[in-house]
Design an enzyme around this catalytic site. Structure first.
Site, PDB file in Angstrom:
ATOM      1  N   ASN A 125       0.699  -0.427   6.065  1.00  0.00           N
ATOM      2  CA  ASN A 125       1.186  -1.148   4.889  1.00  0.00           C
ATOM      3  C   ASN A 125       1.909  -2.383   5.403  1.00  0.00           C
ATOM      4  OD1 ASN A 125       2.334  -2.008   2.477  1.00  0.00           O
ATOM      5  ND2 ASN A 125       4.033  -0.553   2.599  1.00  0.00           N
ATOM      6  N   GLY A 126       1.534  -3.562   4.915  1.00  0.00           N
ATOM      7  CA  GLY A 126       2.201  -4.792   5.356  1.00  0.00           C
ATOM      8  C   GLY A 126       1.171  -5.826   5.781  1.00  0.00           C
ATOM      9  N   CYS A 168       0.850  -1.192   0.000  1.00  0.00           N
ATOM     10  CA  CYS A 168       0.000   0.000   0.000  1.00  0.00           C
ATOM     11  C   CYS A 168       0.884   1.239   0.000  1.00  0.00           C
ATOM     12  CB  CYS A 168      -0.870  -0.004   1.243  1.00  0.00           C
ATOM     13  SG  CYS A 168      -1.755  -1.558   1.465  1.00  0.00           S
ATOM     14  N   TRP A 199      -3.607  -1.945  -1.427  1.00  0.00           N
ATOM     15  CA  TRP A 199      -3.598  -3.191  -2.196  1.00  0.00           C
ATOM     16  C   TRP A 199      -4.064  -4.260  -1.209  1.00  0.00           C
ATOM     17  CZ3 TRP A 199      -1.357  -8.083  -2.196  1.00  0.00           C
ATOM     18  CH2 TRP A 199      -1.448  -8.784  -3.414  1.00  0.00           C
ATOM     19  N   HIS A 238      10.454 -29.512 -28.516  1.00  0.00           N
ATOM     20  CA  HIS A 238      10.291 -30.410 -27.365  1.00  0.00           C
ATOM     21  C   HIS A 238       8.908 -30.261 -26.732  1.00  0.00           C
ATOM     22  CE1 HIS A 238      14.518 -31.492 -27.593  1.00  0.00           C
ATOM     23  NE2 HIS A 238      14.764 -30.209 -27.800  1.00  0.00           N
ATOM     24  N   GLU A 252      10.292 -11.696 -21.053  1.00  0.00           N
ATOM     25  CA  GLU A 252       9.886 -10.350 -20.630  1.00  0.00           C
ATOM     26  C   GLU A 252       8.788  -9.812 -21.556  1.00  0.00           C
ATOM     27  OE1 GLU A 252      10.036  -8.523 -18.163  1.00  0.00           O
ATOM     28  OE2 GLU A 252       9.787  -6.465 -18.819  1.00  0.00           O
ATOM     29  N   LYS A 261       2.803  -2.063  -7.515  1.00  0.00           N
ATOM     30  CA  LYS A 261       4.174  -1.813  -7.950  1.00  0.00           C
ATOM     31  C   LYS A 261       5.195  -2.503  -7.052  1.00  0.00           C
ATOM     32  CE  LYS A 261       7.255   0.277 -10.477  1.00  0.00           C
ATOM     33  NZ  LYS A 261       7.503  -0.355 -11.774  1.00  0.00           N
ATOM     34  N   ARG A 297       1.230   2.006  -5.972  1.00  0.00           N
ATOM     35  CA  ARG A 297       1.527   0.945  -5.007  1.00  0.00           C
ATOM     36  C   ARG A 297       0.312   0.074  -4.697  1.00  0.00           C
ATOM     37  NH1 ARG A 297       6.373   2.043  -2.262  1.00  0.00           N
ATOM     38  NH2 ARG A 297       5.749   0.583  -0.657  1.00  0.00           N
ATOM     39  N   LYS A 350       5.083  -8.630 -20.271  1.00  0.00           N
ATOM     40  CA  LYS A 350       4.496  -7.309 -20.539  1.00  0.00           C
ATOM     41  C   LYS A 350       3.091  -7.463 -21.112  1.00  0.00           C
ATOM     42  CE  LYS A 350       6.449  -5.260 -18.524  1.00  0.00           C
ATOM     43  NZ  LYS A 350       7.579  -5.663 -17.788  1.00  0.00           N
ATOM     44  N   GLU A 380       0.619  -8.711 -18.322  1.00  0.00           N
ATOM     45  CA  GLU A 380       0.225  -7.792 -17.260  1.00  0.00           C
ATOM     46  C   GLU A 380      -0.448  -6.530 -17.789  1.00  0.00           C
ATOM     47  OE1 GLU A 380       3.518  -6.799 -14.669  1.00  0.00           O
ATOM     48  OE2 GLU A 380       4.859  -6.439 -16.335  1.00  0.00           O
TER      49      GLU A 380
HETATM   50  O1  M6R Z   1      10.774  -3.762  -7.319  1.00  0.00           O
HETATM   51  P1  M6R Z   1      11.269  -5.057  -7.908  1.00  0.00           P
HETATM   52  O2  M6R Z   1      12.180  -4.846  -9.073  1.00  0.00           O
HETATM   53  O3  M6R Z   1      11.880  -5.947  -6.878  1.00  0.00           O
HETATM   54  O4  M6R Z   1       9.970  -5.786  -8.444  1.00  0.00           O
HETATM   55  C1  M6R Z   1      10.072  -7.079  -8.972  1.00  0.00           C
HETATM   56  C2  M6R Z   1       8.799  -7.480  -9.683  1.00  0.00           C
HETATM   57  O5  M6R Z   1       7.712  -7.444  -8.800  1.00  0.00           O
HETATM   58  C3  M6R Z   1       8.488  -6.571 -10.878  1.00  0.00           C
HETATM   59  O6  M6R Z   1       9.538  -6.544 -11.804  1.00  0.00           O
HETATM   60  C4  M6R Z   1       7.218  -7.055 -11.578  1.00  0.00           C
HETATM   61  O7  M6R Z   1       7.445  -8.285 -12.195  1.00  0.00           O
HETATM   62  C5  M6R Z   1       6.692  -6.032 -12.588  1.00  0.00           C
HETATM   63  N1  M6R Z   1       5.245  -6.031 -12.557  1.00  0.00           N
HETATM   64  C6  M6R Z   1       7.070  -6.364 -13.978  1.00  0.00           C
HETATM   65  O8  M6R Z   1       6.557  -5.484 -14.913  1.00  0.00           O
END
Ligand code: M6R
Length: 618
Positions: free
Chosen positions: A105-106, A2, A79, A511, A488, A613, A31, A492, A495
């Protein structure tokens, strides 16, 4: 995960506390965006408002029912963990007498037993959250001690898990008290006013002077003072620093979305990460190196720990570091590393890659590695974050604040920083001469301009993305450093556009994955440079193989690579570069594609559903 903000200002009540808190929440909304809420200390007591959904729901409600002028305030963007995203579960949580408001937060792991204890004492609960126990406990401790700092200290010692807590009380018009363990909290020093936030973006438009809080610390801010103690009650002097970026970096700057802006920030992110890394002799230097050179010379294995995009950056780095330094590199998802019996020793260098520096899985992996006697070097974007502080050495990426939830510029900056680390180790261990290292640095130095060329010629990528908005499944293939890029690219698309997407090693195709190819199946192929024919020819064969089975092939290929032309339905061109530099270019069309396709579908690319985030819970 959060976002939290706290503010305390002049004695005369005004709208400033609410304005500052709402502005901070807007900057922290990345966040978490399941709900938002604020609580203010006003002349008439506490006033609060909270709404499920995005921050706009709260601001609309506040426009209809304004809150009175105030002297202090706290705000939260959520969140959801315990309890769904409802108004009742939104923060702040308020004590039964309506005099104390608290945000969190937590995760409070022992909240069930604490709730039972409070309920047995007749305390009424209004939500399903773990947070509400902290609100009632702090209120009770305040009633007994008359001291909000002491109340927070007592309660912090009773909680298990991860928390940042902020509280205000109706009887203390100019005080906000915070506490932290395993969740981020920074303090902003102002002039006649002070601030708190999950990160500095919460208050960056008001002050760039920040204070870093350590584990298990309690902070009390008034307009003219910032006092920090530990959970034993001892006074602590926090480290102060000046944030080296300003508010303009964290706004969209003319772009429709943060995602689009951050994709366009990438040339600068790479250039800034490379800046000032060599001394007058041409030797590379890292930022905060608290590991002796003799220890680094004796490293016999590197384990990269990271999650998501950061882990894919680690996968790219493996190819370069093994090639340059001849040290074996393992790349492991941080959450898997921690819970398996990994073989590590004092000769293992653990490299933690993280944009936020707060990812709980990565933080726990760092702690686990250090407990086993390994040294940890963190590659981090957020200055002063927990992982940066708890590691033996830090190499900062200078990507600037990344606001969009899906990572883009951090990925390029992480690869760049990993390469710097690889070259640093190669220099230290004598694997490469200074002039060889200078050659690689020149290759890296050419990347920003090449990324810019891709960005300047992206209309074709956008056009194809818009045309493909009804696609339901996309596959991505890559070989060598193209393999993590394929993964990657798939991440993208998942998400941002909520499309089923998978990245495979191209060599794995026969395979199993080739069974997925049916008529019209879109397949992205990340093609190696033709100057590595042993890799290139095999991938060109893979393009033919999927096309022969009906796939629609979308090929990322270097300028001048004509071999792919007969088999590509669509080609996205990238500038030529040496093999190890190519990932920094290959991924850019995939980012633009995912962003454009998601936007064409009308989706919120900055705040995709269900995500946050910073993943600050395991
Ligand atoms: O803050 P961080 O780099 O540790 O975060 C790691 C992942 O949570 C972050 O890269 C996540 O996969 C993103 N949503 C990717 O776009």
């Amino acid at each position: 995960m959060c976002g939290i903000v706290g503010y305390v200002g002049p004695a005369e009540p005004s709208t400033r506390p609410l304005d500052v808190v709402l502005e901070g929440l807007a900057r922290l909304e990345y966040r978490g965006y399941d709900s938002a809420g604020v609580a203010l200390v006003t002349e008439g007591g506490l006033a609060w408002a909270k709404r499920s959904g995005k921050l706009t729901n709260l601001t609309t409600a506040l426009a209809e029912h304004p809150l009175p002028p105030a002297t202090a305030g706290i705000g939260h963007t959520r969140w959801a963990t315990h309890g769904g995203p409802t108004d009742a579960n939104a923060h702040p949580h308020v004590s039964a007498d309506g005099k104390l408001a608290l945000i969190h937060n937590g995760i409070i792991e022992n909240f069930r037993e604490l709730r039972q204890e409070l309920e047995a004492d007749g305390v009424p609960f209004a939500s399903e959250t773990d947070t509400e126990v902290a609100a009632h406990l702090v209120a009770r401790a305040f009633d007994q001690t008359g001291d909000l700092t002491e109340a927070m200290r007592q309660v912090a010692t009773r909680l298990d898990g991860a928390f940042t807590l902020l509280a205000v009380h109706a009887s203390l018009p100019q005080t906000v008290v915070g506490a932290r363990r395993n969740s981020p909290l920074v303090v902003g020093r102002g002039d006649g006013e002070n601030f708190m936030g999950s990160d500095v973006s919460a208050f960056i438009s008001h002050t760039r002077h920040a204070l870093e809080l350590g584990q298990d610390q309690i902070v009390t801010i008034t307009p003219d003072s910032i006092e920090v103690i530990d959970t034993e009650g001892n006074t602590v002097t926090p480290r102060e620093y000046d944030v080296d970026w300003d508010a303009s970096t964290a706004v969209k700057g003319g772009f429709a979305t943060f995602m689009d802006k951050e994709i366009h920030d990438q040339p600068k992110a790479v250039a800034d990460t490379l800046l000032g890394r060599t001394d007058d002799r041409g030797f590379l230097q890292l930022d905060e190196l608290r590991i002796e050179e003799s220890v680094l010379r004796s490293v016999d294995k590197i384990i990269v720990v990271a999650c998501g995009t950061a882990a894919y950056a680690g996968h790219v780095a493996k190819y370069a570091i093994e090639h340059w330094c001849r040290i074996p590199v393992e790349v492991e998802l941080a959450h898997e590393f921690r819970y398996r019996d990994a073989v590590v020793s004092e000769k293992t260098l653990v490299v933690a890659i993280t944009q936020s520096g707060e990812t709980m899985d990565t933080l726990q992996a760092v702690r686990h590695a250090r407990e086993q006697g390994s040294k940890v070097l963190a590659i981090v974007n957020t200055y002063g974050s927990t992982i940066a502080r708890e590691s033996d050495a830090v190499l900062y990426t200078h990507a600037g604040p990344e606001v969009a939830v899906a990572s883009t510029k951090a990925f390029l900056a992480q690869i760049t920083a990993c390469y710097l680390l690889g070259l640093y180790l190669a220099q230290l261990r004598g694997n490469k001469y200074v002039d060889e290292i200078a050659g690689y640095l020149d290759e890296l130095g050419a990347i920003p301009e090449k990324v810019q060329r891709i960005l300047d010629n992206a209309d074709h990528i956008r056009e194809v993305a818009r045309e493909m908005q009804d696609t339901t499944s996309v596959l991505f293939l890559g070989r060598h450093v193209g393999y993590p890029v394929a993964m990657e690219g798939a991440l993208k698309l998942k998400e941002l556009a909520y499309i089923h997407a998978e990245g495979f090693a191209a060599g794995e195709l026969k395979h199993g994955p080739i069974a997925l190819i049916a008529e019209g199946q879109p397949v992205f192929i990340v093609t190696p440079t033709p100057r590595r024919p042993e890799l290139h020819q095999k991938v060109v064969s893979n393009i033919q193989e999927v096309r022969a089975r009906g796939a629609r092939t979308l090929v990322i290929a270097e300028e001048g690579d004509h071999d792919v032309e007969p088999y590509a339905d669509i080609i996205f061109r990238i500038p030529q570069a040496p093999t190890l530099m190519l990932p920094l270019l290959m991924v850019v069309p995939l980012q633009i594609f995912a962003c454009e396709l998601a936007s064409a579908k009308g989706l919120d690319v900055d705040q995709p559903r269900n995500l946050a985030k910073s993943v600050t819970v395991e």
